[in-house]
Design a protein around this motif. Structure first.
Motif, mmCIF file in Angstrom:
data_model
loop_
_atom_site.group_PDB
_atom_site.id
_atom_site.type_symbol
_atom_site.label_atom_id
_atom_site.label_comp_id
_atom_site.label_asym_id
_atom_site.label_seq_id
_atom_site.Cartn_x
_atom_site.Cartn_y
_atom_site.Cartn_z
ATOM 1 N N SER A 1 0.829 -1.204 0.000
ATOM 2 C CA SER A 1 0.000 0.000 0.000
ATOM 3 C C SER A 1 0.862 1.252 0.000
ATOM 4 O O SER A 1 0.611 2.198 -0.754
ATOM 5 N N TYR B 1 1.067 4.015 -2.935
ATOM 6 C CA TYR B 1 0.854 5.435 -2.646
ATOM 7 C C TYR B 1 2.033 6.244 -3.184
ATOM 8 O O TYR B 1 1.847 7.263 -3.847
ATOM 9 N N ALA C 1 1.863 9.357 -5.608
ATOM 10 C CA ALA C 1 1.929 10.663 -4.963
ATOM 11 C C ALA C 1 3.362 11.163 -4.798
ATOM 12 O O ALA C 1 3.605 12.372 -4.842
ATOM 13 N N THR D 1 10.794 4.386 -4.561
ATOM 14 C CA THR D 1 9.441 3.868 -4.794
ATOM 15 C C THR D 1 9.490 2.425 -5.295
ATOM 16 O O THR D 1 8.779 1.549 -4.792
#
Lengths: 219, 257
Positions: free
Chosen positions: B24, B28, B32, B194
């Protein structure tokens, strides 16, 4: 070594008396070679690359219907139990069946190659092409024999065998088609890496099949 | 026994929760935190899912290979359970990497598919997984399915690098690896973090799913074994000559291992 020779001789004798395999393989190979001409137009432009592909599709199919059944027929005839009970370990059993399979496909190729060369006016009898065909056939016969044992006890083996065999044979198919096309186009030096790839493949999978064959036929 | 199972369950559940949380966070970050790629635009964001899926497709095959070797060596069903659990997830991840790759390829390359080395190898991997399942479902009794599929898994594991090499010589167009290359990672830090987070997250999730799948397979094996034993005992007790041969024959398959 004697035992392996005896196994090969056994299959040669059966074939000489029954003629059930090589005749079928040969007829099938020839009809594939002729049929592919209607799909690819092998007498016009690009016939060098297309011709190499057609030749190898024919060899692959011949291997599938011939080698693919070599263990299954032992099971159908009830002779597989005899082979398992004989004092020959799995690895030698593999080499014997592999040798016989290779021999049968070489016989088919010995007739199909001149026919192919004559029909499409391509140098299929060039010694280099013969070498490539041999190198490719060894890999085909090795994995074909191994997976013939895997699928021999299965009813829908005709579907399963190509599904297992084709993905694993991709290196052989790519290398053989490229090398053959190189010779047809006159680029003899380009064939070297492909032949090396095939020989490496052959060596690895003969050893692996030798080691793994015993696991497949113990039932 | 009960407490042992519970403890194992607790660890498994914790792994699942951890995987879910990290994935999760990673997703995100993908939307973002990571910047929009100047050239590729939003399509680049699929990279954060695509790369972990590709890794897991091959990791799962690695685990299948370990299970296959373990089974052939020890002849213990638990190794086969590991192999078949991992195979199912590997097939899922291979399917996903092919789909996410195609979705990315359409806007960036202008085509859904390219016959390039890594793509082609992954497609072949997909077919090897497919053959593995078909072999298992056709093979009949469990012991033979385990033995034969282990040999296939082993041959496939050795063949995949050769397939890759042959296809690479055949043709190549995939973007060069941006995370693992010799000159260090070749992308902005925010993108690197990321992808590392999604990478770790999906790997934990894979571990959880293999654990769950293994439990399901173990339960399934136990059911089969109990059914065999029951059939064998009831048929020998009642000893009805008309039914006993059919009832004994499946049981004898189960008694072999």
């Amino acid at each position: 070594m004697n035992r392996i020779g005896a196994l090969i001789w056994k299959d040669v004798l059966i074939e000489a008396r029954s003629r059930q395999f090589i005749g079928a393989m040969l007829a099938f190979t020839l009809i594939v070679i002729v049929t592919l001409n209607f799909a690819f137009d092998l007498i016009r432009e690009q016939r060098e690359t297309n011709g190499a592909g057609a030749l190898w599709i024919a060899i692959l199919f011949a291997g599938l219907i011939g080698i693919g059944r070599s263990i299954a027929v032992e099971r159908d005839r009830g002779t597989l139990d005899g082979l398992i009970l004989s004092p020959i370990e799995g690895g030698s059993l593999f080499l014997g069946k592999f040798g016989a399979a290779l021999l049968s496909i070489i016989v088919v190729e010995a007739i199909a190659l001149p026919v192919f060369a004559a029909l499409y006016d391509l140098p299929a009898l060039d010694p280099l092409v013969i070498g490539i065909v041999l190198a490719g056939s060894i890999g085909l016969a090795a994995l074909g024999t191994l997976f013939s044992a895997v699928t021999s006890g299965i009813r829908s083996r005709e579907v399963l065998l190509p599904l297992l065999l084709f993905p694993l044979l991709i290196p052989i198919l790519i290398a053989a088609v490229r090398a053959t096309a190189n010779v047809f186009e006159g680029d003899r030096d380009g064939t070297l890496r492909w032949i090396n790839l095939m020989l490496g493949f052959d060596a690895i999978f003969i050893v692996l099949s030798y080691l793994g064959f015993g696991f497949l036929i113990e039932d | 026994m009960a407490t042992l199972l519970n403890r194992r369950d607790r660890w498994l559940n914790l792994t699942g929760i951890a995987g879910l949380i990290v994935v999760s966070i990673g997703l995100y970050m993908a939307f973002a935190y990571a910047p929009t790629d100047r050239v590729q635009g939003h399509a680049q964001r699929i990279f954060y899912v695509h790369v972990p899926m590709a890794w897991l497709a091959y990791l799962a095959y690695g685990v299948l290979f370990v299970g296959a070797v373990g089974y052939l060596w020890k002849k213990d069903m638990k190794w086969d359970r590991l192999a078949r659990s991992s195979a199912e997830l590997g097939f899922l991840f291979t399917t996903l990497v092919l789909i996410t790759g195609a979705l990315w390829g359409r806007p960036i390359w202008g085509t859904w598919w390219q016959w390039e080395a890594r793509l082609t190898t992954t497609l072949v991997l997909w077919f090897i997984y497919l053959g593995y399942f078909m072999l298992r479902s056709y093979a009949g009794d469990r012991e033979r399915a385990a033995r034969h599929s282990a040999v296939l898994g082993l041959i496939g594991a050795i063949d995949i690098p050769i397939i890759h090499q042959s296809v690479e010589w055949w043709r190549t167009l995939h973007p060069e690896p941006v995370v693992l290359n010799t000159g260090g990672p070749n992308l902005p830090d925010s993108m690197l973090y990321t992808v590392l987070v999604t990478f770790v997250g999906f790997t934990i999730l894979y571990a959880y799913l293999v654990g769950m799948k293994y439990r399901v397979e173990a339960a399934r094996d136990e059911i089969t074994e109990r059914e065999m034993t029951r059939m064998f005992t009831t048929s020998s007790e009642t000893a009805s000559p008309s039914t006993s041969p059919q009832r004994i024959s499946p049981a004898s398959g189960g008694m072999e291992d």
